[in-house]
Motif scaffolding. Structure first.
Motif, PDB file in Angstrom:
ATOM      1  N   ASP A 147       3.957   4.728  22.263  1.00 30.04           N
ATOM      2  CA  ASP A 147       4.217   3.414  22.838  1.00 30.04           C
ATOM      3  C   ASP A 147       3.374   2.337  22.163  1.00 30.04           C
ATOM      4  O   ASP A 147       3.790   1.190  22.041  1.00 30.04           O
ATOM      5  N   VAL A 148       2.198   2.701  21.670  1.00 30.35           N
ATOM      6  CA  VAL A 148       1.318   1.746  20.992  1.00 30.35           C
ATOM      7  C   VAL A 148       1.851   1.408  19.603  1.00 30.35           C
ATOM      8  O   VAL A 148       1.780   0.263  19.164  1.00 30.35           O
ATOM      9  N   VAL A 149       2.403   2.395  18.897  1.00 31.73           N
ATOM     10  CA  VAL A 149       2.898   2.159  17.539  1.00 31.73           C
ATOM     11  C   VAL A 149       4.371   1.757  17.516  1.00 31.73           C
ATOM     12  O   VAL A 149       4.892   1.406  16.463  1.00 31.73           O
ATOM     13  N   ALA A 150       5.043   1.776  18.642  1.00 33.75           N
ATOM     14  CA  ALA A 150       6.464   1.406  18.702  1.00 33.75           C
ATOM     15  C   ALA A 150       6.746   0.022  18.119  1.00 33.75           C
ATOM     16  O   ALA A 150       7.755  -0.144  17.423  1.00 33.75           O
ATOM     17  N   PRO A 151       5.898  -0.994  18.356  1.00 32.73           N
ATOM     18  CA  PRO A 151       6.171  -2.296  17.740  1.00 32.73           C
ATOM     19  C   PRO A 151       6.197  -2.247  16.209  1.00 32.73           C
ATOM     20  O   PRO A 151       6.989  -2.946  15.570  1.00 32.73           O
ATOM     21  N   VAL A 152       5.372  -1.403  15.613  1.00 35.71           N
ATOM     22  CA  VAL A 152       5.374  -1.251  14.159  1.00 35.71           C
ATOM     23  C   VAL A 152       6.689  -0.609  13.717  1.00 35.71           C
ATOM     24  O   VAL A 152       7.306  -1.043  12.745  1.00 35.71           O
ATOM     25  N   HIS A 153       7.132   0.395  14.443  1.00 34.46           N
ATOM     26  CA  HIS A 153       8.404   1.045  14.124  1.00 34.46           C
ATOM     27  C   HIS A 153       9.539   0.026  14.178  1.00 34.46           C
ATOM     28  O   HIS A 153      10.405   0.010  13.301  1.00 34.46           O
ATOM     29  N   ARG A 154       9.530  -0.840  15.202  1.00 31.74           N
ATOM     30  CA  ARG A 154      10.595  -1.839  15.344  1.00 31.74           C
ATOM     31  C   ARG A 154      10.598  -2.828  14.182  1.00 31.74           C
ATOM     32  O   ARG A 154      11.657  -3.248  13.724  1.00 31.74           O
ATOM     33  N   ILE A 155       9.427  -3.204  13.687  1.00 32.47           N
ATOM     34  CA  ILE A 155       9.342  -4.153  12.568  1.00 32.47           C
ATOM     35  C   ILE A 155      10.067  -3.605  11.351  1.00 32.47           C
ATOM     36  O   ILE A 155      10.807  -4.322  10.675  1.00 32.47           O
ATOM     37  N   TYR A 156       9.879  -2.329  11.064  1.00 26.23           N
ATOM     38  CA  TYR A 156      10.433  -1.741   9.844  1.00 26.23           C
ATOM     39  C   TYR A 156      11.764  -1.029  10.068  1.00 26.23           C
ATOM     40  O   TYR A 156      12.385  -0.577   9.109  1.00 26.23           O
ATOM     41  N   ALA A 157      12.233  -0.940  11.305  1.00 24.92           N
ATOM     42  CA  ALA A 157      13.494  -0.257  11.596  1.00 24.92           C
ATOM     43  C   ALA A 157      14.684  -0.924  10.905  1.00 24.92           C
ATOM     44  O   ALA A 157      15.647  -0.257  10.539  1.00 24.92           O
ATOM     45  N   SER A 158      14.606  -2.234  10.692  1.00 22.91           N
ATOM     46  CA  SER A 158      15.715  -2.945  10.044  1.00 22.91           C
ATOM     47  C   SER A 158      15.588  -2.960   8.521  1.00 22.91           C
ATOM     48  O   SER A 158      16.476  -3.456   7.832  1.00 22.91           O
ATOM     49  N   ASP A 159      14.500  -2.428   7.991  1.00 21.53           N
ATOM     50  CA  ASP A 159      14.301  -2.358   6.541  1.00 21.53           C
ATOM     51  C   ASP A 159      14.946  -1.064   6.047  1.00 21.53           C
ATOM     52  O   ASP A 159      14.510   0.028   6.416  1.00 21.53           O
ATOM     53  N   PRO A 160      15.997  -1.152   5.218  1.00 25.97           N
ATOM     54  CA  PRO A 160      16.711   0.067   4.801  1.00 25.97           C
ATOM     55  C   PRO A 160      15.869   1.040   3.984  1.00 25.97           C
ATOM     56  O   PRO A 160      16.249   2.201   3.839  1.00 25.97           O
TER      57      PRO A 160
END
Length: 108
Positions: free
Chosen positions: A24-37
């Motif tokens: 849950d703490v690192v989820a925001p980082v995952h979301r930032i790069y989720a749209s980067d192919p």
């Protein structure tokens, strides 16, 4: 730092989460790069150790070269380009960069 590489070729980045208890703490980082192919996330259910986490990424990859870095590694923008250039020589089977601790002047 991987997202900021100046490498002009195709690059695929596999981020392996080795069963973190704090997703849950690192989820925001995952979301930032989720749209980067270029980025793919491998979320392992349990902590299996560094080597097996690396194997999970390598098995998912299909490129000619593999670069392993730890989550706390900060790469200069030209590292991937320089390593790829070294690997063009068929006599070279592996290359590495010079590792320098960012806090080398503050701690032992």
């Amino acid at each position: 730092s991987i997202a900021s590489q100046d490498y002009a070729g195709k690059m695929q980045v596999y981020v392996v989460d080795d069963g973190s208890a704090n997703r849950d703490v690192v989820a925001p980082v995952h979301r930032i790069y989720a749209s980067d192919p270029r980025f793919s996330f491998i979320l392992l259910a349990n902590n299996v150790g560094k080597r097996k986490a690396q194997i999970a990424a390598i098995r998912s990859s299909s490129g000619d070269l593999v670069l392993n870095v730890d989550s706390d590694t900060i790469l200069a923008a030209d590292v991937v380009t320089k390593l790829v250039l070294k690997m063009h020589d068929p006599g070279i089977g592996a290359a590495m960069g010079q590792l320098i601790a960012s806090n080398r002047n503050q701690t032992w």
